[in-house]
Design a protein around this motif. Structure first.
Motif, PDB file in Angstrom:
ATOM      1  N   MET A  17       0.826  -1.203   0.000  1.00 22.03           N
ATOM      2  CA  MET A  17       0.000   0.000   0.000  1.00 22.03           C
ATOM      3  C   MET A  17       0.861   1.254   0.000  1.00 22.03           C
ATOM      4  O   MET A  17       0.550   2.237  -0.679  1.00 22.03           O
ATOM      5  CB  MET A  17      -0.960  -0.014   1.199  1.00 22.03           C
ATOM      6  CG  MET A  17      -2.133  -0.960   1.027  1.00 22.03           C
ATOM      7  SD  MET A  17      -3.374  -0.812   2.349  1.00 22.03           S
ATOM      8  CE  MET A  17      -2.793  -2.031   3.525  1.00 22.03           C
ATOM      9  N   GLU A  18       1.963   1.218   0.755  1.00 24.45           N
ATOM     10  CA  GLU A  18       2.875   2.357   0.760  1.00 24.45           C
ATOM     11  C   GLU A  18       3.473   2.581  -0.624  1.00 24.45           C
ATOM     12  O   GLU A  18       3.602   3.721  -1.090  1.00 24.45           O
ATOM     13  CB  GLU A  18       3.985   2.135   1.787  1.00 24.45           C
ATOM     14  CG  GLU A  18       3.507   2.282   3.224  1.00 24.45           C
ATOM     15  CD  GLU A  18       4.542   1.824   4.240  1.00 24.45           C
ATOM     16  OE1 GLU A  18       5.443   1.056   3.853  1.00 24.45           O
ATOM     17  OE2 GLU A  18       4.441   2.219   5.402  1.00 24.45           O
ATOM     18  N   VAL A  19       3.840   1.480  -1.288  1.00 26.26           N
ATOM     19  CA  VAL A  19       4.398   1.581  -2.643  1.00 26.26           C
ATOM     20  C   VAL A  19       3.382   2.180  -3.607  1.00 26.26           C
ATOM     21  O   VAL A  19       3.691   3.091  -4.390  1.00 26.26           O
ATOM     22  CB  VAL A  19       4.862   0.193  -3.133  1.00 26.26           C
ATOM     23  CG1 VAL A  19       5.063   0.181  -4.648  1.00 26.26           C
ATOM     24  CG2 VAL A  19       6.151  -0.209  -2.435  1.00 26.26           C
ATOM     25  N   GLU A  77      14.987   1.846  -6.133  1.00 25.79           N
ATOM     26  CA  GLU A  77      14.468   3.073  -5.526  1.00 25.79           C
ATOM     27  C   GLU A  77      13.156   2.792  -4.802  1.00 25.79           C
ATOM     28  O   GLU A  77      12.939   3.261  -3.668  1.00 25.79           O
ATOM     29  CB  GLU A  77      14.257   4.112  -6.624  1.00 25.79           C
ATOM     30  CG  GLU A  77      13.673   5.416  -6.156  1.00 25.79           C
ATOM     31  CD  GLU A  77      13.404   6.383  -7.302  1.00 25.79           C
ATOM     32  OE1 GLU A  77      12.670   7.364  -7.090  1.00 25.79           O
ATOM     33  OE2 GLU A  77      13.914   6.139  -8.420  1.00 25.79           O
ATOM     34  N   ILE A  78      12.287   2.009  -5.430  1.00 25.66           N
ATOM     35  CA  ILE A  78      11.009   1.648  -4.810  1.00 25.66           C
ATOM     36  C   ILE A  78      11.243   0.775  -3.586  1.00 25.66           C
ATOM     37  O   ILE A  78      10.627   0.974  -2.534  1.00 25.66           O
ATOM     38  CB  ILE A  78      10.105   0.928  -5.823  1.00 25.66           C
ATOM     39  CG1 ILE A  78       9.765   1.859  -6.991  1.00 25.66           C
ATOM     40  CG2 ILE A  78       8.825   0.422  -5.157  1.00 25.66           C
ATOM     41  CD1 ILE A  78       9.078   1.163  -8.157  1.00 25.66           C
ATOM     42  N   ALA A  79      12.151  -0.199  -3.715  1.00 26.89           N
ATOM     43  CA  ALA A  79      12.422  -1.118  -2.607  1.00 26.89           C
ATOM     44  C   ALA A  79      12.916  -0.363  -1.379  1.00 26.89           C
ATOM     45  O   ALA A  79      12.493  -0.633  -0.249  1.00 26.89           O
ATOM     46  CB  ALA A  79      13.448  -2.166  -3.031  1.00 26.89           C
ATOM     47  N   GLN A  80      13.807   0.598  -1.579  1.00 27.29           N
ATOM     48  CA  GLN A  80      14.315   1.360  -0.450  1.00 27.29           C
ATOM     49  C   GLN A  80      13.221   2.230   0.164  1.00 27.29           C
ATOM     50  O   GLN A  80      13.194   2.459   1.370  1.00 27.29           O
ATOM     51  CB  GLN A  80      15.500   2.222  -0.886  1.00 27.29           C
ATOM     52  CG  GLN A  80      16.736   1.418  -1.240  1.00 27.29           C
ATOM     53  CD  GLN A  80      17.153   0.453  -0.132  1.00 27.29           C
ATOM     54  OE1 GLN A  80      17.321   0.843   1.012  1.00 27.29           O
ATOM     55  NE2 GLN A  80      17.316  -0.816  -0.475  1.00 27.29           N
ATOM     56  N   GLY A  81      12.303   2.693  -0.670  1.00 26.21           N
ATOM     57  CA  GLY A  81      11.202   3.494  -0.171  1.00 26.21           C
ATOM     58  C   GLY A  81      10.254   2.726   0.721  1.00 26.21           C
ATOM     59  O   GLY A  81       9.638   3.295   1.636  1.00 26.21           O
TER      60      GLY A  81
END
Length: 404
Positions: free
Chosen positions: A108-110, A252-256
């Protein structure tokens, strides 16, 4: 850093504890045994749906989403959410009741942070409403996934579609019958710079070519009805619009998602450890050995004291990380995030192990939650990056900072 929870957090924590006492603890064993012995082990029981509606009616819903994603969530900071997450962690399945369970929280955050409007409407809104579940597919059986650049699943552009081929395992959430969407990490360019090869893409579970091969156990537990699956992708075609953010932006998404996710895991583990300590304190008063209660034995008292100290240390470190994330962001807080990921799972393993010891044989049985808690804690020493990776990176950063 303020060591007192603010008024908003304290109010929600009081509500949450009351809800847990009234609705969750009384049905804990009933729920666990019902799932394990039910006709369909991957179907979410009706009891869970009832509890979710009660939590939503009480305003205890989507507590994990921060202010920037209102009106989707409660608008709490990491530091405000942390003690609530700890409280949920006292019962392994309770996070789902409040729509705050992994991997849905991360997904959901992604979607909230990186998804386009169409993706949000199709997948984020049903997830926020608790109508569907989701899965996250990154780890692969054929490579050392502790180095995520090793992943081999291919995501190849073909006109207006992407074609996905590969095999994942420990795809959390994929066994549940209500899991409708996966976030899949793979490579769109095997020749790009190392951290620009990966992308993330949305794959509906019913897409042709997606095969759930088998459920994977973790320390002997299958975590019904959510589960962890081995999944095969054989020429799976999805629209090009299903790609998140753009090609090469998977890291970038994974770190976010992983910064907040690691805070959540650590706080849940602190909740597990605190519950284990509470159970141990009750148990040692009830059992008599060598003519006196276990609570009168010096070695038991020393163990209880050490358990308390370890929990408090991990709690304070995690709250410090949460506070720094709120003030300066995930990137600036990377060393503290790594530190809590090193400290909390190991602490929980030690504390829960001691609690099992104080319960004797019963501590390993299905009559108590301790063995399942231990399995969870031991598994998190690997999930979201194994301890060794975090120690390696933290040590590297500390040396570099000292010599800058």
């Amino acid at each position: 850093m303020n060591f007192e929870y603010n008024e908003k957090t304290q109010s929600l924590l009081t509500q949450l504890r009351a809800f847990m006492q009234k609705e969750v603890y009384p049905i804990e064993q009933e729920y666990i045994h019902g799932v394990e012995n039910g006709e369909d082990r991957w179907k979410t029981p009706a009891l869970m749906h009832t509890l979710k509606q009660r939590a939503r009616d009480a305003g205890l819903w989507n507590l994990f989403l921060p202010e920037e994603y209102k009106p989707y969530g409660a608008g709490l900071t990491n530091a405000e959410y942390a003690p609530l997450c700890e409280e949920m962690g006292r019962v392994l399945f309770s996070s789902e009741i409040f729509n705050c369970s992994a991997p849905d929280t991360g997904n959901m955050e992604v979607l909230a942070k990186y998804g386009n409007e169409a993706q949000k409407q199709q997948w984020l809104v049903p997830l926020l409403n608790g109508e569907i579940r989701s899965a996250f597919a990154m780890t692969e059986p054929a490579v050392a996934s502790s180095d995520a650049t090793n992943i081999e699943t291919s995501i190849t552009r073909d006109g207006d579609e992407y074609v996905i081929n590969g095999r994942k395992w420990y795809t959390s959430g994929a066994m549940n019958e209500n899991c409708k969407i996966m976030v899949v990490m793979g490579k769109t360019d095997f020749d790009a710079p190392r951290h620009e090869q990966q992308s993330q893409i949305l794959v509906p579970m019913d897409t042709p070519g997606v095969t759930v091969v088998r459920p994977m156990s973790a320390m002997g537990y299958y975590d019904e009805p959510v589960g962890h699956a081995e999944v095969e992708f054989n020429n799976v075609r999805v629209p090009a619009d299903n790609l998140l953010l753009g090609e090469g932006r998977g890291f970038e998404i994974a770190q976010g998602r992983l910064g907040p996710g690691r805070i959540h895991h650590c706080m849940r583990l602190i909740g597990c450890a605190q519950r284990a300590l509470d159970l141990a304190c009750e148990r040692v008063e009830q059992r008599v050995a060598f003519g006196k209660p276990l609570s009168k034995q010096q070695s038991v008292r020393e163990s209880i004291a050490k358990m308390h100290c370890e929990i408090e240390q991990a709690r304070l470190l995690t709250l410090k990380a949460a506070d720094k994330m709120d003030k300066y962001g995930n990137k600036v807080s990377r060393d503290l995030i790594a530190a809590i990921k090193i400290v909390a799972p190991s602490m929980a393993c030690r504390v829960i192990d001691e609690a099992i010891q104080m319960h004797g044989a019963a501590g390993t049985s299905q009559d108590f939650v301790l063995s399942a808690m231990y399995a969870y804690a031991r598994t998190i020493k690997l999930a979201d990056g194994p301890d060794q990776v975090h120690m390696m990176q933290l040590g590297r950063n500390l040396i570099a900072d000292k010599n800058a």
